[in-house]
Design a protein around this motif. Structure first.
Motif, PDB file in Angstrom:
ATOM      1  N   ASN A 139       0.866  -1.167   0.000  1.00  0.00           N
ATOM      2  CA  ASN A 139       0.000   0.000   0.000  1.00  0.00           C
ATOM      3  C   ASN A 139       0.910   1.228   0.000  1.00  0.00           C
ATOM      4  O   ASN A 139       2.129   1.099  -0.219  1.00  0.00           O
ATOM      5  N   VAL A 140       0.359   2.397   0.238  1.00  0.00           N
ATOM      6  CA  VAL A 140       1.172   3.603   0.152  1.00  0.00           C
ATOM      7  C   VAL A 140       2.314   3.583   1.167  1.00  0.00           C
ATOM      8  O   VAL A 140       3.421   4.073   0.884  1.00  0.00           O
TER       9      VAL A 140
ATOM     10  N   VAL B 150       5.043   9.857  -2.879  1.00  0.00           N
ATOM     11  CA  VAL B 150       6.369   9.678  -2.270  1.00  0.00           C
ATOM     12  C   VAL B 150       7.407  10.514  -3.003  1.00  0.00           C
ATOM     13  O   VAL B 150       8.223  11.209  -2.377  1.00  0.00           O
ATOM     14  N   LEU B 151       7.399  10.487  -4.324  1.00  0.00           N
ATOM     15  CA  LEU B 151       8.388  11.240  -5.098  1.00  0.00           C
ATOM     16  C   LEU B 151       8.213  12.742  -4.916  1.00  0.00           C
ATOM     17  O   LEU B 151       9.193  13.490  -4.916  1.00  0.00           O
TER      18      LEU B 151
ATOM     19  N   LYS C 266       7.269  14.193  -2.136  1.00  0.00           N
ATOM     20  CA  LYS C 266       7.868  14.524  -0.839  1.00  0.00           C
ATOM     21  C   LYS C 266       9.396  14.565  -0.929  1.00  0.00           C
ATOM     22  O   LYS C 266      10.035  15.339  -0.207  1.00  0.00           O
ATOM     23  N   LYS C 267       9.956  13.734  -1.799  1.00  0.00           N
ATOM     24  CA  LYS C 267      11.409  13.709  -1.979  1.00  0.00           C
ATOM     25  C   LYS C 267      11.889  14.798  -2.935  1.00  0.00           C
ATOM     26  O   LYS C 267      13.094  14.996  -3.077  1.00  0.00           O
ATOM     27  N   GLN C 268      10.941  15.480  -3.593  1.00  0.00           N
ATOM     28  CA  GLN C 268      11.264  16.468  -4.641  1.00  0.00           C
ATOM     29  C   GLN C 268      12.189  15.834  -5.687  1.00  0.00           C
ATOM     30  O   GLN C 268      13.192  16.415  -6.100  1.00  0.00           O
ATOM     31  N   ALA C 269      11.812  14.633  -6.094  1.00  0.00           N
ATOM     32  CA  ALA C 269      12.646  13.846  -7.000  1.00  0.00           C
ATOM     33  C   ALA C 269      12.350  14.148  -8.460  1.00  0.00           C
ATOM     34  O   ALA C 269      11.244  14.547  -8.826  1.00  0.00           O
ATOM     35  N   HIS C 270      13.353  13.951  -9.286  1.00  0.00           N
ATOM     36  CA  HIS C 270      13.146  13.933 -10.735  1.00  0.00           C
ATOM     37  C   HIS C 270      12.439  12.629 -11.081  1.00  0.00           C
ATOM     38  O   HIS C 270      12.694  11.579 -10.471  1.00  0.00           O
TER      39      HIS C 270
END
Length: 410
Positions: A287-288, A336-337, A339-343
């Motif tokens: 799940n999340v 999730v991405l 929150k991580k400020q991900a590319h």
């Protein structure tokens, strides 16, 4: 030297001369990656046309991860000629790649060049469905791969469209090397201690390729996938980051694969998301929260090894669009991405040879004309549009859409 070889070398020389006289790179592309960049994957069988790139940019994407291995070549393997023995870039294929880059640039997209094959590692779908392990057995293919990347970087080093070289898509030196997928961290460490210095040493392989590229191109960022097909835990056994400071570390997210992949829909009772799904050596509730703990692994590794968060990339993620929980899965991964400020780059945008992750098609089956176009090697003519399945992606892309920018103007 045969006449054909002479003509090809002459054409390549002319192309190289033209590129040397072309425009100089306008900016250092590592700056592009200092802020979160969102895009899509292009793994199409035909080189994308202008409308394709315009549509991706229209949604708000800033970059595209471009693979060319499905494109037709006069030789065995596109651009590299022959994965059994690399002898130089194929001039005609290089011209096709350059023209495609020009179309992406016209649309306002940056491009990450992503081969699926290297000398000694032919992509399985171009290899009769067989996994090609030669690159991970014989370092002679390391040398050929380094020569290929040196040649390609020498040509593309001043192209302002190219934001990174992704050295190889989804390497898996562990697959035939005795390390189970999603093994424990202890088992990963033990395995790598035995493999260091051998042809299965992925970090050492990357170091060789990076050294070759830097001989001709000191600036262009380099993207590397982790092991076991780019899994999010694929960096876990790496004892340290690579020495080059212009490296981006890419992972792919399809876990739990037993639920998100096409074979699941053929089961009498398909696995659901969220739900209990096989993973590793057992079954787990996905799940999340489980998505978040799994995706924490590459970021945890990065922090431990002093790799900035803005050098981490979710190079691929996705799920089968007909899965009932696909939209929720995409939302959970992207949460999730965010929150991580991900590319990130979703898989995939308007793929013309495999519709299963083409979210603009919703949950509908594609018509027979889609498969006819593949058989006839003709362009895909299906109409795409926004759908609920695409919304988790499109809503985030739209924040950077040129159309949104225009609407903000007084």
């Amino acid at each position: 030297m045969t006449l054909k070889t002479f003509i090809e070398q002459l054409s390549l020389a002319a192309l190289l001369l033209g590129m040397l006289n072309g425009p100089v790179r306008a900016a250092d592309e590592i700056a592009f990656w200092n802020t979160p960049q969102h895009g899509g994957n292009s793994f199409n069988r035909l080189p994308p046309d202008q409308a394709y790139f315009n549509a991706l940019r229209g949604y708000g994407a800033s970059w595209v991860r471009l693979s060319y291995d499905k494109w037709q070549s006069a030789q065995r393997d596109f651009l590299i000629g022959d994965a059994d023995h690399y002898q130089g870039l194929v001039a005609q294929d290089l011209a096709t790649l350059k023209a495609t880059l020009e179309r992406a640039q016209a649309a306002g997209l940056k491009v990450v060049i992503t081969p699926l094959s290297l000398p000694g590692m032919r992509w399985s779908q171009n290899n009769g469905g067989k996994f090609d392990d030669r690159l991970w057995q014989d370092k002679a293919y390391w040398q050929q791969s380094a020569a290929f990347w040196r040649d390609l970087a020498n040509v593309l080093k001043d192209d302002p469209t190219v934001a990174a070289y992704n050295l190889i898509n989804e390497p898996a030196p562990e697959k035939m090397g005795g390390l189970p997928e999603h093994a424990s961290l202890v088992d990963m460490y033990h395995w790598y201690q035995q493999q260091q210095g051998t042809a299965r040493d992925l970090p050492a392989f990357y170091q060789m390729l990076i050294k070759a590229i830097r001989e001709v191109d000191p600036l262009t960022p380099i993207m590397v996938d982790g092991g076991w097909y780019g899994a999010a835990d694929g960096f876990s056994y790496w004892p340290k980051a690579l020495a080059d400071q212009r490296v981006l570390y890419s992972f792919h997210m399809y876990e739990p694969y037993a639920a998100t992949s096409a074979p699941n829909l053929k089961r009498v009772k398909p696995y659901q998301y969220p739900g209990i799904v096989p993973f590793g050596q057992g079954k787990e509730m996905w799940n999340v929260q489980r998505v978040a703990t799994y995706l924490q692994q590459p970021f945890g590794w990065a922090k431990k090894n002093q790799v900035p968060a803005n050098r981490m990339v979710a190079g691929e993620f996705g799920c089968i669009r007909m899965l009932s929980g696909c939209r929720q899965y995409l939302e959970d991964v992207l949460t999730v991405l965010d929150k991580k400020q991900a590319h990130w780059a979703f898989y995939s945008f308007r793929e013309d040879s495999w519709d299963a992750m083409d979210y603009e098609l919703g949950k509908s089956k594609v018509p027979w004309s889609y498969w006819q176009a593949i058989d006839q090697k003709k362009p895909d003519t299906l109409q795409r549009h926004k759908t609920p399945e695409f919304e988790p992606i499109s809503s985030r892309l739209s924040k950077n859409s040129p159309l949104t920018d225009q609407n903000k103007k007084p």
